[in-house]
Design an enzyme around this catalytic site. Structure first.
Site, mmCIF file in Angstrom:
data_model
loop_
_atom_site.group_PDB
_atom_site.id
_atom_site.type_symbol
_atom_site.label_atom_id
_atom_site.label_comp_id
_atom_site.label_asym_id
_atom_site.label_seq_id
_atom_site.Cartn_x
_atom_site.Cartn_y
_atom_site.Cartn_z
ATOM 1 N N ARG A 238 0.854 -1.199 0.000
ATOM 2 C CA ARG A 238 0.000 0.000 0.000
ATOM 3 C C ARG A 238 0.883 1.240 0.000
ATOM 4 O O ARG A 238 1.687 1.418 0.926
ATOM 5 C CB ARG A 238 -0.886 0.047 1.256
ATOM 6 C CG ARG A 238 -1.765 -1.178 1.463
ATOM 7 C CD ARG A 238 -3.036 -1.098 0.637
ATOM 8 N NE ARG A 238 -3.730 -2.384 0.612
ATOM 9 C CZ ARG A 238 -4.813 -2.659 1.342
ATOM 10 N NH1 ARG A 238 -5.321 -1.752 2.138
ATOM 11 N NH2 ARG A 238 -5.383 -3.856 1.245
ATOM 12 N N GLU A 240 0.845 4.061 1.122
ATOM 13 C CA GLU A 240 0.169 4.935 2.085
ATOM 14 C C GLU A 240 0.805 6.326 2.109
ATOM 15 O O GLU A 240 2.030 6.449 2.074
ATOM 16 C CB GLU A 240 0.276 4.343 3.503
ATOM 17 C CG GLU A 240 -0.451 3.037 3.687
ATOM 18 C CD GLU A 240 -1.965 3.185 3.700
ATOM 19 O OE1 GLU A 240 -2.453 4.330 3.750
ATOM 20 O OE2 GLU A 240 -2.637 2.144 3.647
ATOM 21 N N ARG A 246 -0.646 2.657 12.676
ATOM 22 C CA ARG A 246 -1.177 1.366 12.227
ATOM 23 C C ARG A 246 -1.130 1.126 10.724
ATOM 24 O O ARG A 246 -1.750 0.190 10.229
ATOM 25 C CB ARG A 246 -2.593 1.185 12.739
ATOM 26 C CG ARG A 246 -3.579 2.218 12.238
ATOM 27 C CD ARG A 246 -4.961 1.790 12.683
ATOM 28 N NE ARG A 246 -5.980 2.722 12.284
ATOM 29 C CZ ARG A 246 -7.264 2.501 12.478
ATOM 30 N NH1 ARG A 246 -7.660 1.401 13.057
ATOM 31 N NH2 ARG A 246 -8.146 3.386 12.101
ATOM 32 N N HIS A 247 -0.431 1.980 9.997
ATOM 33 C CA HIS A 247 -0.310 1.775 8.548
ATOM 34 C C HIS A 247 1.123 1.504 8.137
ATOM 35 O O HIS A 247 2.030 2.246 8.496
ATOM 36 C CB HIS A 247 -0.818 3.004 7.790
ATOM 37 C CG HIS A 247 -2.302 3.149 7.842
ATOM 38 N ND1 HIS A 247 -2.931 3.958 8.751
ATOM 39 C CD2 HIS A 247 -3.263 2.567 7.109
ATOM 40 C CE1 HIS A 247 -4.246 3.865 8.563
ATOM 41 N NE2 HIS A 247 -4.477 3.023 7.572
ATOM 42 N N GLU A 389 -9.480 -1.728 13.738
ATOM 43 C CA GLU A 389 -9.813 -2.699 12.697
ATOM 44 C C GLU A 389 -8.666 -3.660 12.431
ATOM 45 O O GLU A 389 -7.532 -3.256 12.239
ATOM 46 C CB GLU A 389 -10.135 -1.926 11.411
ATOM 47 C CG GLU A 389 -10.433 -2.796 10.223
ATOM 48 C CD GLU A 389 -10.190 -2.055 8.900
ATOM 49 O OE1 GLU A 389 -10.429 -0.839 8.831
ATOM 50 O OE2 GLU A 389 -9.749 -2.715 7.954
ATOM 51 N N SER A 392 -11.247 -6.686 7.198
ATOM 52 C CA SER A 392 -12.471 -6.282 6.512
ATOM 53 C C SER A 392 -12.846 -7.378 5.532
ATOM 54 O O SER A 392 -11.983 -8.076 4.999
ATOM 55 C CB SER A 392 -12.328 -4.905 5.869
ATOM 56 O OG SER A 392 -11.594 -4.987 4.707
ATOM 57 N N ARG A 440 -1.329 -6.200 12.469
ATOM 58 C CA ARG A 440 -2.345 -5.572 13.333
ATOM 59 C C ARG A 440 -2.872 -6.534 14.376
ATOM 60 O O ARG A 440 -3.139 -6.143 15.508
ATOM 61 C CB ARG A 440 -3.504 -5.053 12.483
ATOM 62 C CG ARG A 440 -3.132 -3.807 11.742
ATOM 63 C CD ARG A 440 -4.306 -2.868 11.660
ATOM 64 N NE ARG A 440 -3.998 -1.806 10.711
ATOM 65 C CZ ARG A 440 -4.898 -1.152 10.031
ATOM 66 N NH1 ARG A 440 -6.184 -1.433 10.174
ATOM 67 N NH2 ARG A 440 -4.555 -0.189 9.207
HETATM 68 O O1 4AD Z 1 -9.353 -3.317 4.700
HETATM 69 P P1 4AD Z 1 -8.437 -3.826 3.630
HETATM 70 O O2 4AD Z 1 -7.857 -2.823 2.711
HETATM 71 O O3 4AD Z 1 -9.262 -4.916 2.823
HETATM 72 C C1 4AD Z 1 -8.819 -5.634 1.749
HETATM 73 O O4 4AD Z 1 -7.668 -5.655 1.345
HETATM 74 C C2 4AD Z 1 -9.862 -6.517 1.161
HETATM 75 N N1 4AD Z 1 -9.381 -7.096 -0.092
HETATM 76 C C3 4AD Z 1 -10.220 -7.599 2.131
HETATM 77 C C4 4AD Z 1 -11.320 -8.456 1.664
HETATM 78 O O5 4AD Z 1 -11.140 -9.646 1.538
HETATM 79 N N2 4AD Z 1 -12.464 -7.868 1.442
HETATM 80 O O6 4AD Z 1 -7.268 -4.646 4.293
HETATM 81 C C5 4AD Z 1 -7.531 -5.769 5.108
HETATM 82 C C6 4AD Z 1 -6.808 -5.647 6.435
HETATM 83 C C7 4AD Z 1 -7.267 -4.486 7.295
HETATM 84 O O7 4AD Z 1 -8.365 -4.839 8.077
HETATM 85 C C8 4AD Z 1 -6.047 -4.234 8.161
HETATM 86 O O8 4AD Z 1 -5.984 -5.163 9.237
HETATM 87 C C9 4AD Z 1 -4.924 -4.541 7.218
HETATM 88 O O9 4AD Z 1 -5.433 -5.378 6.210
HETATM 89 N N3 4AD Z 1 -4.366 -3.330 6.629
HETATM 90 C C10 4AD Z 1 -3.169 -2.807 6.920
HETATM 91 N N4 4AD Z 1 -2.209 -3.211 7.781
HETATM 92 C C11 4AD Z 1 -1.084 -2.486 7.835
HETATM 93 N N5 4AD Z 1 -0.844 -1.402 7.092
HETATM 94 C C12 4AD Z 1 -1.769 -0.961 6.200
HETATM 95 N N6 4AD Z 1 -1.508 0.085 5.437
HETATM 96 C C13 4AD Z 1 -2.992 -1.675 6.098
HETATM 97 N N7 4AD Z 1 -4.097 -1.548 5.344
HETATM 98 C C14 4AD Z 1 -4.918 -2.540 5.678
#
Ligand code: 4AD
Length: 466
Positions: A238, A240, A246-247, A389, A392, A440
């Site tokens: 990502r 970001e 947490r990212h 979170e 998701s 996380r």
């Molecule tokens: O919420 P996210 O973006 O969802 C998906 O990637 C979907 N494809 C999931 C699905 O099957 N619908 O990412 C899922 C999880 C988040 O809940 C969080 O725990 C983690 O990934 N996450 C991160 N962890 C660390 N750094 C980041 N930048 C994160 N972004 C999401």
């Protein structure tokens, strides 16, 4: 070969036996010319080794040699296990080794940028030490990460990454038993998998491409390829912009995708059973590691119920509104609102782990299935630990026409995901799944305040080394 004993397994059952250990000289202290103490550390466990001059057994040269060792050098020690009358401070093991032989294995440079003993202290211990006028260098997070290899040697870090391994391993084992197949999807892909701007773009032999933001598209295609139930443990990228606790720009995704027979609650049912049994497993099988984390970062056990609480987004909003917090009814929850909701839920239901579902469709990715009865909502959910979170998930659209419309409505260039959309034209079953952020889960299970603590070599907007 000779028999080696691990420092962590030294106990009074080995009294009077001769053992051979390898570890690092964490601290070295000579008392006059006849006695020296070395605290030897292996994988976060420490034992006090005593070198006492004895005719025919231990020479004064040995004491001198020990005193000249630099901290963190590797040594092999042969000696006899003894059990002192008083409790041993400054070592994890409650036995000592009376040294007979010592060999240097590797030498560390003097004046290391991090002193492991200091880096292993809790906030409270640091405060006490400072009040007592002790000389000590407080190690900040950036220094720890700059010299990560040294920082990783603390007992807490040794434990954190063992716990993280257990989480990922448990995830795979559990799903395997539930009939899921482990898959590997490409990380070099043509178009962004989640939409949005947080994508690392690259040049793929002359074609624009990107690093996968998730295995989303390919795990769904595996369902269209008839695997029925799949999971993946792999890197997620990502780009970001936000620098938060947490990212990360690269993290480990634990992903699940499955056919749905009747209702999308089949997906949350997996979440419920997977995580409740995982928490039980961690508490039971990793108590040593959890205690090591607690020594440096005290935290309370996660409170969770036997059956995971499920609330609707609307119910969550209502709880927040009753608490005087303004939330847009069809918007998303910000970090503060999520935290507050976590507290309110805990006060009311006594659990720090719950599922919030039926999110507004407008805040979910294009592939999300709208609710059949009220299409402004969706068959989607987030899962929280201590108000943050970790997961998701959702039921997905499986009709190519609706999928295309939603992708366009979300501003996605459908030509970049045409093979994905096409895969639904050959017949596609109802399905759903979820994605978990591994770092996380460990961060929040242990109530740590920063995701960098649970990533071995974190990548954030300002860091790509070590
Ligand atoms: O919420 P996210 O973006 O969802 C998906 O990637 C979907 N494809 C999931 C699905 O099957 N619908 O990412 C899922 C999880 C988040 O809940 C969080 O725990 C983690 O990934 N996450 C991160 N962890 C660390 N750094 C980041 N930048 C994160 N972004 C999401």
């Amino acid at each position: 070969g000779r028999r080696w004993t691990e420092v962590g397994s030294l106990d009074d059952l080995l009294k009077d036996q001769t053992v051979l250990v390898r570890g690092r000289a964490q601290t070295i202290r000579a008392v006059g010319k006849k006695i020296a103490f070395v605290v030897v550390r292996e994988k976060g466990f420490t034992v006090q080794c005593v070198v006492t001059v004895k005719p025919d057994e231990v020479s004064p040269q040995m004491v001198k040699y020990v005193n000249g060792l630099s901290r963190e050098s590797h040594v092999d020690i042969e000696g006899v296990v003894s059990v002192p009358d008083v409790a041993i401070k400054g070592a994890s093991q409650q036995v000592e080794i009376q040294v007979r032989k010592i060999y240097g294995v590797s030498r560390a440079v003097p004046n290391l940028p991090i002193n492991i003993e200091d880096a292993a202290r809790s906030e409270e211990e640091i405060q006490k030490a400072l009040e007592a006028g002790e000389q000590l260098v407080k190690v900040n997070q950036d220094t720890r990460l700059n010299y990560r290899v040294l920082d990783l040697r603390t007992p807490a870090n040794q434990a954190i990454f063992r716990i993280e391994f257990e989480v990922a391993d448990f995830f795979g084992q559990f799903l395997k038993k539930e009939g899921f197949v482990g898959i590997r999807t490409p990380k070099l892909i043509a178009g962004s998998s989640e939409g949005g701007a947080a994508v690392f773009r690259l040049d793929y032999k002359g074609t624009p491409a990107c690093l996968a933001q998730s295995p989303q598209l390919h795990k769904q295609m595996a369902i269209n390829g008839d695997f029925g139930r799949v999971f993946e443990i792999g890197p997620v990228f990502r780009a970001e912009d936000s620098f938060t606790h947490r990212h990360l720009c690269e993290f480990t995704g634990l992903d699940v995708e499955m056919e749905i027979k009747e209702h999308y609650f089949e997906v949350t049912d997996i979440v419920d059973r997977l995580f409740v049994s995982m928490f039980d497993y961690l508490n039971e099988k990793c108590s040593k590691e959890l205690n090591a984390v607690r020594q440096q970062y005290p935290f309370e056990d996660l409170k969770y119920s036997r059956k995971t609480l499920q609330l609707t987004y609307e119910e969550g909003i209502k709880m927040l509104q009753e608490d005087g917090i303004e939330v847009p009814p069809l918007g998303d929850l910000n970090t503060e609102a999520e935290r507050r909701l976590g507290q309110l839920v805990f006060n009311k239901y006594g659990t720090e782990f719950f599922i919030l579902h039926r999110y507004p469709l407008s805040v979910r990715p294009f592939y999300t299935m709208p609710c059949h009865d009220t299409p402004v909502y969706s068959n989607s959910f987030d899962v929280f630990i201590r108000g943050e979170e970790i997961i998701s998930g959702a039921q997905r659209l499986h009709e190519p026409q609706r999928l295309t419309e939603r992708a366009k409505a979300c501003g996605i260039d459908v030509s970049t995901i045409s093979t994905y959309i096409d895969s639904f034209r050959y017949g596609a079953p109802p399905h759903g799944g979820f994605g978990v952020g591994l770092e996380r889960v460990v961060m929040l299970f242990c109530a740590l305040n920063n995701i960098r603590k649970t990533s071995l070599y974190p990548r954030d907007p300002q860091r790509i080394a070590p």
